[in-house]
Scaffold this motif. Structure first.
Motif, PDB file in Angstrom:
ATOM      1  N   LEU A  30      54.982  12.413 -27.668  1.00  0.00           N
ATOM      2  CA  LEU A  30      53.695  12.934 -27.203  1.00  0.00           C
ATOM      3  C   LEU A  30      52.638  11.832 -27.222  1.00  0.00           C
ATOM      4  CD1 LEU A  30      51.996  15.291 -26.237  1.00  0.00           C
ATOM      5  CD2 LEU A  30      51.582  15.902 -28.638  1.00  0.00           C
ATOM      6  N   GLN A  32      53.093   8.670 -26.743  1.00  0.00           N
ATOM      7  CA  GLN A  32      53.322   7.788 -25.608  1.00  0.00           C
ATOM      8  C   GLN A  32      52.806   8.418 -24.313  1.00  0.00           C
ATOM      9  OE1 GLN A  32      57.539   7.297 -26.203  1.00  0.00           O
ATOM     10  NE2 GLN A  32      57.272   5.327 -27.268  1.00  0.00           N
ATOM     11  N   ARG A  33      52.945   9.738 -24.190  1.00  0.00           N
ATOM     12  CA  ARG A  33      52.415  10.406 -23.002  1.00  0.00           C
ATOM     13  C   ARG A  33      50.887  10.355 -22.977  1.00  0.00           C
ATOM     14  NH1 ARG A  33      54.138  16.311 -20.670  1.00  0.00           N
ATOM     15  NH2 ARG A  33      55.916  15.028 -20.020  1.00  0.00           N
ATOM     16  N   CYS A  34      50.276  10.348 -24.168  1.00  0.00           N
ATOM     17  CA  CYS A  34      48.815  10.411 -24.261  1.00  0.00           C
ATOM     18  C   CYS A  34      48.169   9.034 -24.397  1.00  0.00           C
ATOM     19  CB  CYS A  34      48.394  11.276 -25.455  1.00  0.00           C
ATOM     20  SG  CYS A  34      48.813  13.010 -25.283  1.00  0.00           S
ATOM     21  N   LYS A  44      43.771  11.625 -21.438  1.00  0.00           N
ATOM     22  CA  LYS A  44      45.134  12.149 -21.540  1.00  0.00           C
ATOM     23  C   LYS A  44      45.276  13.105 -22.725  1.00  0.00           C
ATOM     24  CE  LYS A  44      47.496   8.314 -19.224  1.00  0.00           C
ATOM     25  NZ  LYS A  44      48.579   7.307 -19.326  1.00  0.00           N
ATOM     26  N   GLU A  48      46.462  17.220 -22.774  1.00  0.00           N
ATOM     27  CA  GLU A  48      47.604  17.693 -23.576  1.00  0.00           C
ATOM     28  C   GLU A  48      47.133  18.467 -24.809  1.00  0.00           C
ATOM     29  OE1 GLU A  48      50.609  17.581 -22.660  1.00  0.00           O
ATOM     30  OE2 GLU A  48      50.508  16.148 -20.993  1.00  0.00           O
ATOM     31  N   LEU A 106      58.017  17.816 -22.841  1.00  0.00           N
ATOM     32  CA  LEU A 106      58.108  16.364 -22.739  1.00  0.00           C
ATOM     33  C   LEU A 106      59.388  15.898 -22.050  1.00  0.00           C
ATOM     34  CD1 LEU A 106      56.864  15.493 -26.358  1.00  0.00           C
ATOM     35  CD2 LEU A 106      55.590  15.157 -24.219  1.00  0.00           C
TER      36      LEU A 106
END
Length: 560
Positions: A30, A32-34, A44, A48, A106
Motif C-alpha cells: 500500500l 508503494q501505491r501511495c 495518493k 486510498e 492491491l
C-alpha cells in the motif's frame, strides 16, 4: 474437526508472528501505491483513504493481540489465558479479513493469507479459544471476577496509587456522578479540592516543578492507572480532569522558556489555575494545519480575533492553551501557528463573558451534549483579546512552532484517553456482571444463560487486552517512543469502550435505557471517546496509516 492445540499460547504466538509478516507485506504494498519518488504522496494517500483506514485498524487489532499474548506469564491465571487467547483468535480473524480485502484491492497474491487462515493449528486454536465451549468457560470466569480482568504487573508504588485512586473513585466520585450527569452540573469543588490534595494535576509535571513525575524520565504508567481509576467513577466528573494539564504541561516542557516553565508548571501541578485547550475551530475540526484564529502583533503582545469550539472546561479554567495563527500567510499551513496562554477568571455555569481592561473580550457558551457532562465543552469567541508577549509559548523563538508543541502534548493526551476508555469499560463490565447475577428471567439468573456468558467473555477480553496494550505502550512512551502506538491504543480502546458499554446496557434490558441506571451514562459517555483527542478517522489516516507506510518505506516520519 480440528483438535485442541497442545500448547495454545505457543500456537498463538507463532501465528501472530506469521500474521505480522503478512501485515508488513501488505503495508509495504500500500505504501508503494501511495508514494512517488520514494516518498508518500498526499494526493495518493487521499485517494486510498479506505484502504489506509483498514490498514490502521488491522494494525490496532494485531498490536493488541500481540500485547495480550505477550503479557501471559508462567503464573498467569486460567482466566488471563482464556481472555488473551479469545481476543487473539477473534482479532486474528478480523486482521485476516481486512488484509484479504486489502490484498484484493492491491492485486497481491492471496495464497499467503489463505495458508494462514486454513492452517489446522490456527483453526484448532480458534475453536479452543473462541468456540462456544471456550466462551462459556471464559464467561463463567469473568462473571466470578467482579471485573478484575487484565491486571497489570505493578511495583509497590504503582499498586498503591491504583488502589488509592480506585477507593477515591468509589467513595467520593461515584456517589456524585449521577447528579452531575442528570442535572448537567459543573465539576464541584467537593471533587476538585481532594484531587488537588492528592496531586492529580501534577502527574506529568517533574518533581523539580512541584509535580510527581520523575525529573529524568516520564511515568506514563502512573498517569494511565490514575486516569483509569478516576474514569471508572465518572469520565466527565473526574477521569478527564487530568487530560488538559497533561497536554499543556508536555507542551511547556517541549517548548516553554525556562521562565515559563518555572512560572506555569508549579501552578498547573497544584491545580491552580485549572486549564483548558483551545485548538478546534468551527470550520476545521481535526484539520489543525488549517486553523484560522488570528493573532495580530501589537505593542507588547498580540490581539486574538476569531472563534474556537469544543474547548472543554473553558469556563472553569483560569488559563487557556490557544493555538492561533501568528503569521497571516495561510500558505504556511501549520508552520504559521503558535501557542498563546490566555489568562482569564474562572467562571461557573454554562456561559461567561470576560472583558479585559485593555478592551478585549472573550465569551463562551457551553454546548449541550448527550453525555460527558460535568466539564462542558464551550464555543469561544475572541474579540481583540490581548495576550502579552510573555505568554507566547517559547517566546519569540516559539513563533511558528505551535503545531509541534501541541503534538508533543497529544501523545500523552491520547494515552490518557485510552486509559479513560478502560475505566469506563471496567465500570460497565462490573455493572453488567452484578446485574446478570441479580436479574431473574424465565425462572433463572441472567448469568445462567450461555449467551450472557459469551457476552461477558467478549467484554472481559476487550477490557483485559486494552489494559495490557495501554501498559505496554506506556512503557514505550516512557522511553520517548510510541507516538504512533499511542494513537493505536486510543483507536482500539475508544471503539472497544463503545462496544463494551453497548453490551452492558443491552444486558440490563429496559433498565439500561433508563437515566437512573449508571450504564446509560457509561454508554453516552463512551461515545465521545472516539471523537476527541484526535477523531478516529484523523488518527487512523493521518497518524497511524501514514506512520505505518513511512516505516514500510524506511523514511523519516512526518505525521502529526
Amino acid at each position: 474437526m480440528p483438535q485442541n492445540p497442545q500448547d495454545p499460547i505457543a500456537t498463538a504466538r507463532s501465528f501472530l508472528v506469521r500474521l505480522r509478516a503478512a501485515f508488513e507485506a501488505s503495508a509495504l504494498a500500500l505504501a508503494q501505491r501511495c508514494s512517488a519518488g520514494g516518498k508518500l504522496s498526499g494526493r495518493k494517500l487521499d485517494a486510498e483513504q479506505v484502504a489506509s483506514f483498514e490498514l490502521a485498524w488491522a494494525a490496532a487489532d494485531l498490536l493488541a493481540a500481540e500485547a495480550g499474548v505477550a503479557s501471559l506469564r508462567a503464573d498467569s491465571s486460567e482466566m488471563d489465558q482464556q481472555l488473551a487467547l479469545l481476543f487473539a483468535a477473534e482479532a486474528g480473524d478480523a486482521v485476516l479479513g481486512r488484509l484479504h480485502m486489502l490484498d484484493l484491492e492491491l492485486g497481491r497474491p492471496r495464497e499467503p493469507l489463505r495458508s494462514l487462515r486454513d492452517d489446522p493449528a490456527w483453526e484448532a486454536l480458534c475453536l479452543a479459544a473462541a468456540g462456544a465451549q471456550a466462551l462459556d468457560a471464559a464467561g463463567r470466569a469473568v462473571a466470578a471476577s467482579d471485573g478484575e480482568v487484565g491486571q497489570l504487573a505493578l511495583d509497590e508504588s504503582h499498586a498503591m496509587a491504583q488502589d488509592a485512586f480506585r477507593r477515591f473513585a468509589a467513595d467520593v466520585v461515584a456517589p456524585q456522578a449521577e447528579a452531575i450527569h442528570r442535572h448537567n452540573l459543573t465539576v464541584p469543588e467537593s471533587l476538585l479540592r481532594p484531587l488537588r490534595e492528592m496531586g492529580v494535576f501534577g502527574l506529568s509535571v517533574p518533581q523539580q516543578y512541584g509535580g510527581s513525575a520523575p525529573d529524568d524520565r516520564e511515568d506514563a504508567l502512573l498517569m494511565v492507572l490514575v486516569t483509569e481509576a478516576l474514569s471508572e467513577g465518572s469520565l466527565a466528573a473526574a477521569g478527564s480532569l487530568i487530560t488538559r494539564p497533561e497536554i499543556l504541561s508536555r507542551a511547556l516542557l517541549a517548548g516553554g522558556t525556562r521562565e515559563q516553565q518555572a512560572h506555569w508548571l508549579p501552578r498547573l501541578a497544584a491545580g491552580d489555575p485549572l486549564c483548558a485547550i483551545a485548538i478546534t475551530e468551527p470550520d476545521y475540526g481535526s484539520d489543525v494545519a488549517g486553523l484560522a484564529l488570528r493573532a495580530t502583533r501589537v505593542q507588547g503582545g498580540w490581539r486574538l480575533g476569531g472563534a474556537k469550539t469544543w474547548c472543554t472546561f473553558a469556563g472553569k479554567a483560569g488559563v487557556l492553551m490557544v493555538v492561533a495563527r501568528t503569521d497571516p500567510d495561510r500558505a504556511l499551513g501549520h508552520k504559521g501557528l503558535s501557542v498563546l496562554l490566555v489568562e482569564k477568571p474562572s467562571f461557573e455555569g454554562h456561559d461567561f463573558v470576560y472583558r479585559q481592561p485593555e478592551g478585549g473580550t472573550l465569551s463562551g457558551r457551553a454546548i449541550p451534549t448527550i453525555g460527558y457532562r460535568g466539564m462542558h465543552s464551550f464555543d469561544l469567541s475572541f474579540e481583540d483579546l490581548f495576550v502579552p508577549d510573555a505568554n507566547v509559548l517559547g517566546g519569540e523563538a516559539g513563533l511558528g512552532k505551535g503545531f509541534y508543541y501541541t503534538m508533543a502534548g497529544m501523545v500523552g493526551g491520547r494515552m490518557q484517553t485510552a486509559a479513560r476508555a478502560c475505566g469506563v469499560m471496567r465500570a460497565a463490565l462490573r455493572a453488567a456482571i452484578r446485574y446478570s447475577h441479580d436479574r431473574k428471567v424465565f425462572g433463572q439468573a441472567l448469568v445462567e444463560f450461555p449467551l450472557t456468558r459469551a457476552k461477558l467473555a467478549r467484554m472481559g477480553a476487550r477490557l483485559a487486552t486494552c489494559r495490557q496494550l495501554a501498559g505496554s505502550v506506556a512503557a514505550l512512551v516512557d522511553r520517548g517512543e510510541g507516538r504512533m502506538e499511542a494513537s493505536l491504543v486510543k483507536l482500539l480502546a475508544c471503539r472497544s469502550a463503545e462496544m463494551v458499554t453497548r453490551e452492558a446496557l443491552q444486558l440490563h434490558g429496559g433498565m439500561g435505557y433508563a437515566e437512573e441506571s449508571a450504564v446509560s451514562r457509561y454508554f453516552v459517555d463512551a461515545r465521545v471517546l472516539s471523537i476527541f483527542e484526535g477523531a478516529e478517522e484523523t488518527l487512523a489516516l493521518k497518524v497511524v496509516a501514514r506512520s505505518l507506510m513511512e516505516r514500510a518505506l524506511g523514511v523519516a516520519p512526518t505525521g502529526a
